[in-house]
Design a protein around this motif. Structure first.
Motif, PDB file in Angstrom:
ATOM      1  N   ALA B  39     -13.219   3.801  19.823  1.00 55.42           N
ATOM      2  CA  ALA B  39     -13.265   4.903  20.206  1.00 55.42           C
ATOM      3  C   ALA B  39     -11.880   5.696  19.459  1.00 55.42           C
ATOM      4  O   ALA B  39     -11.046   5.273  19.745  1.00 55.42           O
ATOM      5  N   LYS B  40     -12.017   7.040  19.344  1.00 57.93           N
ATOM      6  CA  LYS B  40     -11.005   7.829  18.734  1.00 57.93           C
ATOM      7  C   LYS B  40     -10.246   8.237  20.179  1.00 57.93           C
ATOM      8  O   LYS B  40     -10.706   8.673  21.045  1.00 57.93           O
ATOM      9  N   VAL B  41      -8.949   8.167  19.958  1.00 55.35           N
ATOM     10  CA  VAL B  41      -8.114   8.876  20.923  1.00 55.35           C
ATOM     11  C   VAL B  41      -7.031   9.654  20.331  1.00 55.35           C
ATOM     12  O   VAL B  41      -6.203   9.587  19.785  1.00 55.35           O
ATOM     13  N   ALA B  42      -7.969  11.144  20.743  1.00 56.03           N
ATOM     14  CA  ALA B  42      -7.055  12.149  20.080  1.00 56.03           C
ATOM     15  C   ALA B  42      -5.885  12.742  20.822  1.00 56.03           C
ATOM     16  O   ALA B  42      -6.235  13.057  22.036  1.00 56.03           O
ATOM     17  N   GLU B  43      -5.058  12.973  20.194  1.00 52.24           N
ATOM     18  CA  GLU B  43      -3.798  13.420  21.019  1.00 52.24           C
ATOM     19  C   GLU B  43      -4.005  14.705  21.691  1.00 52.24           C
ATOM     20  O   GLU B  43      -3.630  14.863  22.630  1.00 52.24           O
ATOM     21  N   ALA B  44      -4.420  15.546  20.613  1.00 52.76           N
ATOM     22  CA  ALA B  44      -4.765  16.992  21.495  1.00 52.76           C
ATOM     23  C   ALA B  44      -5.731  16.918  22.607  1.00 52.76           C
ATOM     24  O   ALA B  44      -5.352  17.506  23.404  1.00 52.76           O
ATOM     25  N   ALA B  45      -6.610  16.225  22.536  1.00 52.84           N
ATOM     26  CA  ALA B  45      -7.719  16.215  23.684  1.00 52.84           C
ATOM     27  C   ALA B  45      -7.056  15.505  24.911  1.00 52.84           C
ATOM     28  O   ALA B  45      -7.192  16.093  25.625  1.00 52.84           O
ATOM     29  N   VAL B  46      -6.248  14.295  24.739  1.00 53.58           N
ATOM     30  CA  VAL B  46      -5.681  13.809  25.950  1.00 53.58           C
ATOM     31  C   VAL B  46      -4.566  14.698  26.377  1.00 53.58           C
ATOM     32  O   VAL B  46      -4.480  14.847  27.750  1.00 53.58           O
ATOM     33  N   ALA B  47      -3.967  14.892  25.469  1.00 52.51           N
ATOM     34  CA  ALA B  47      -2.906  16.314  26.025  1.00 52.51           C
ATOM     35  C   ALA B  47      -3.398  17.335  26.835  1.00 52.51           C
ATOM     36  O   ALA B  47      -3.122  17.601  28.069  1.00 52.51           O
ATOM     37  N   ARG B  48      -4.287  17.838  26.195  1.00 56.67           N
ATOM     38  CA  ARG B  48      -5.151  18.933  27.172  1.00 56.67           C
ATOM     39  C   ARG B  48      -5.641  18.414  28.349  1.00 56.67           C
ATOM     40  O   ARG B  48      -5.671  19.119  29.498  1.00 56.67           O
ATOM     41  N   GLU B  49      -6.159  17.191  28.283  1.00 61.23           N
ATOM     42  CA  GLU B  49      -7.103  17.026  29.600  1.00 61.23           C
ATOM     43  C   GLU B  49      -5.758  16.646  30.555  1.00 61.23           C
ATOM     44  O   GLU B  49      -6.139  16.668  31.872  1.00 61.23           O
ATOM     45  N   LEU B  50      -4.830  16.191  30.075  1.00 60.85           N
ATOM     46  CA  LEU B  50      -3.683  15.753  31.420  1.00 60.85           C
ATOM     47  C   LEU B  50      -2.681  17.174  31.365  1.00 60.85           C
ATOM     48  O   LEU B  50      -1.694  16.995  32.269  1.00 60.85           O
ATOM     49  N   GLY B  51      -2.977  18.060  30.610  1.00 56.89           N
ATOM     50  CA  GLY B  51      -2.161  19.339  30.991  1.00 56.89           C
ATOM     51  C   GLY B  51      -0.719  19.231  30.581  1.00 56.89           C
ATOM     52  O   GLY B  51       0.053  19.746  31.111  1.00 56.89           O
ATOM     53  N   ILE B  52      -0.606  18.356  29.448  1.00 51.20           N
ATOM     54  CA  ILE B  52       0.607  18.357  28.796  1.00 51.20           C
ATOM     55  C   ILE B  52       0.626  18.623  27.535  1.00 51.20           C
ATOM     56  O   ILE B  52      -0.207  18.776  26.797  1.00 51.20           O
ATOM     57  N   SER B  53       1.928  18.534  26.684  1.00 51.36           N
ATOM     58  CA  SER B  53       1.988  18.668  25.419  1.00 51.36           C
ATOM     59  C   SER B  53       1.624  17.447  24.648  1.00 51.36           C
ATOM     60  O   SER B  53       1.646  16.276  25.173  1.00 51.36           O
ATOM     61  N   ARG B  54       1.632  17.260  23.198  1.00 54.33           N
ATOM     62  CA  ARG B  54       1.418  16.159  22.437  1.00 54.33           C
ATOM     63  C   ARG B  54       2.157  15.339  22.426  1.00 54.33           C
ATOM     64  O   ARG B  54       2.189  13.857  22.206  1.00 54.33           O
ATOM     65  N   ALA B  55       3.538  15.640  22.385  1.00 55.64           N
ATOM     66  CA  ALA B  55       4.668  14.806  22.182  1.00 55.64           C
ATOM     67  C   ALA B  55       4.650  13.446  22.982  1.00 55.64           C
ATOM     68  O   ALA B  55       4.701  12.446  22.644  1.00 55.64           O
ATOM     69  N   PRO B  56       4.533  13.480  24.290  1.00 54.85           N
ATOM     70  CA  PRO B  56       4.607  12.226  25.236  1.00 54.85           C
ATOM     71  C   PRO B  56       3.342  11.585  24.943  1.00 54.85           C
ATOM     72  O   PRO B  56       3.398  10.172  24.959  1.00 54.85           O
ATOM     73  N   VAL B  57       2.211  12.259  24.638  1.00 56.47           N
ATOM     74  CA  VAL B  57       0.889  11.537  24.267  1.00 56.47           C
ATOM     75  C   VAL B  57       1.195  10.576  22.987  1.00 56.47           C
ATOM     76  O   VAL B  57       0.794   9.444  23.033  1.00 56.47           O
ATOM     77  N   ARG B  58       1.716  11.097  22.025  1.00 57.97           N
ATOM     78  CA  ARG B  58       1.965  10.381  20.646  1.00 57.97           C
ATOM     79  C   ARG B  58       3.025   9.222  21.035  1.00 57.97           C
ATOM     80  O   ARG B  58       2.461   8.123  20.501  1.00 57.97           O
ATOM     81  N   GLU B  59       3.998   9.466  21.961  1.00 53.36           N
ATOM     82  CA  GLU B  59       4.860   8.230  22.023  1.00 53.36           C
ATOM     83  C   GLU B  59       4.018   6.914  22.905  1.00 53.36           C
ATOM     84  O   GLU B  59       4.450   5.967  22.657  1.00 53.36           O
ATOM     85  N   ALA B  60       3.461   7.522  23.850  1.00 55.72           N
ATOM     86  CA  ALA B  60       2.590   6.592  24.694  1.00 55.72           C
ATOM     87  C   ALA B  60       1.607   5.922  23.690  1.00 55.72           C
ATOM     88  O   ALA B  60       1.548   4.556  23.873  1.00 55.72           O
ATOM     89  N   ALA B  61       0.960   6.591  22.761  1.00 59.54           N
ATOM     90  CA  ALA B  61       0.105   5.966  21.597  1.00 59.54           C
ATOM     91  C   ALA B  61       0.915   4.768  20.986  1.00 59.54           C
ATOM     92  O   ALA B  61       0.337   3.722  20.827  1.00 59.54           O
ATOM     93  N   ARG B  62       2.105   5.317  20.732  1.00 59.53           N
ATOM     94  CA  ARG B  62       2.871   4.171  19.725  1.00 59.53           C
ATOM     95  C   ARG B  62       3.095   2.964  20.627  1.00 59.53           C
ATOM     96  O   ARG B  62       3.063   1.932  19.863  1.00 59.53           O
ATOM     97  N   LEU B  63       3.096   3.104  21.888  1.00 59.45           N
ATOM     98  CA  LEU B  63       3.577   1.970  22.646  1.00 59.45           C
ATOM     99  C   LEU B  63       2.194   1.116  22.629  1.00 59.45           C
ATOM    100  O   LEU B  63       2.243  -0.003  22.350  1.00 59.45           O
ATOM    101  N   LEU B  64       1.283   1.781  23.038  1.00 58.78           N
ATOM    102  CA  LEU B  64       0.026   1.024  22.866  1.00 58.78           C
ATOM    103  C   LEU B  64      -0.444   0.246  21.797  1.00 58.78           C
ATOM    104  O   LEU B  64      -0.941  -0.850  21.615  1.00 58.78           O
TER     105      LEU B  64
END
Lengths: 234, 234
Positions: B39-64
């Motif tokens: 499954a695709k993990v789209a940063e924008a979608a995750v960010a929207r869903e969590l109500g935050i910006s994309r930057a933290p999502v990107r960093e988390a994705a790198r971690l995973l």
DNA sequence: TAGGCGTCGATTGTCGACACTTTTGGCTTG
DNA sequence: CAAGCCAAAAGTGTCGACAATCGACGCCTA
């Protein structure tokens, strides 16, 4: 005014895939000892020096944190990981665990080309020892062990080994000369290769144990001399 | 004497570290099977869903990604890692390697409290098996092995185990029921604990090998059934 | 003079924006 | 009707900006 950006001359980067490039450059700087343990890795400073923005630097720092090269202190930034004697102990415990497995597995799958690669690496080590090149010896040593892990045919095991080696290099990178007697370190690899070629698991494990034990003591001694009773603040 | 903050047990504030929180949520979603492999993990979608910006999502994705839960495809985004039969093989090879070591080490350092913790965990597994709770069984199984690794007293080893377990959970999370016979899986842990308490390295290794071999076959079978010849596109 | 307090500069955590790339969807064409 | 092409949309990679927070310095007080 306080000295801000590290005086490490890093060339400006090209576009695209900045994160990996930054991660690699920072890793190099750490394992080569240009960034000392405990040193602060300020995002802004690194970004300025590389001529890029902070975002890729942050992401790269997170990567290195998950690899154990950096330590993240919330709201305070990233710092080069400091390794205590206990850390070194842990790392060598895992190396032992991983390399035993790798060597036994490598023996099971040994192909002529793999065997030759290991022999060539060993020959290189002997040559470097004869020429007394302490820096190159450490590198060749690392490559020998890496080859063994590669020969085990498990990509994750190899990545794991790389991670352990990187962390250990934080301390190893601090000195140019790891071993008192380079010839000896070349010699201790010979029975390891012989055991792998012979394919006796017990002998393999025994020689790996002995060889890594030697390295462990050397590095342990080194860490002792480098950390003159720094009180830990938990 | 160091007179610092009073020893009043105040809980550490939940740091507003979005990166860790996002990483945890994504991890949960993956190991619980809500995000399927591939499954695709789209940063924008995750960010929207969590109500935050994309930057933290990107960093988390790198971690995973560095933990093997996500796969990064440049310019195309992050995807939940798909595990092939070979991947599962690699993971179980490493589990074997790591848990053998952990169990032997745990036996060397076994304290009464550790022993009791292991016994309690085993009792819990038996209870859950009796009640036939397949989801909780898998979790309790995991916790038992984690306790063994914890008892080895090597923080890195524990982290390593957690990483392997996370990856395996990508596939395990796909089904609720891992074992045909929950009682059996509880039983296979008993000799492991007995061997650890007795402190015989050979027996420990033998039982660990047997037990992990069982799990490996189960998961292997599972992966076979889940991947009906999907052609790999490199 | 030693220790605590408030202010200031520096740095982090997060955000929104922009350019470029990939994907999608429709339209044309054989 | 299928295949290919073009344009629009969505998404990534990167950047600069802003508020919140931390450390350092100097001041005030006992």
């Amino acid at each position: 005014m306080r000295a801000m950006s590290p005086p490490v001359g890093l060339p400006v980067l090209a576009e695209s895939d900045l994160v990996r490039q930054v991660a690699r450059r920072l890793t190099d700087a750490i394992v080569q000892g240009r960034l000392a343990p405990g040193a602060k890795v300020a995002e802004a400073a690194v970004a300025r020096e590389l001529g890029i923005s902070r975002a890729p630097v942050r992401e790269a720092a997170r990567l290195l944190e998950s690899q154990g090269l950096l330590r993240a202190s919330p709201r305070r930034g990233f710092f080069v990981r400091e390794l205590s004697a206990r850390d070194v102990d842990e790392l060598y415990d895992l190396r032992l665990c991983v390399e035993r497995h790798a060597a036994v597995e490598a023996a099971r799958r040994l192909t002529p080309s793999l065997r030759d690669a290991l022999r060539r690496q060993l020959a290189l080590m002997r040559e470097l020892a004869r020429r007394d090149d302490p820096v190159a010896i450490v590198e060749a040593d690392y490559q020998f062990h890496r080859l063994v892990c590669e020969a085990a045919g498990n990509a994750r095991l190899l990545r794991l080994f790389d991670g352990l080696a990187s962390e250990l290099r934080i301390v190893i990178g601090l000195i140019g000369r790891l071993y008192d007697d380079p010839e000896e370190i070349a010699r201790t690899h010979e029975p390891v290769l012989e055991a792998i070629e012979a394919g006796h698991p017990e002998r393999i494990v025994a020689h790996i144990d002995h060889h890594i034990g030697v390295a462990r003591r050397e590095v342990g001694r080194l860490v002792q001399s480098l950390t003159p009773t720094i009180p830990e603040i938990p």
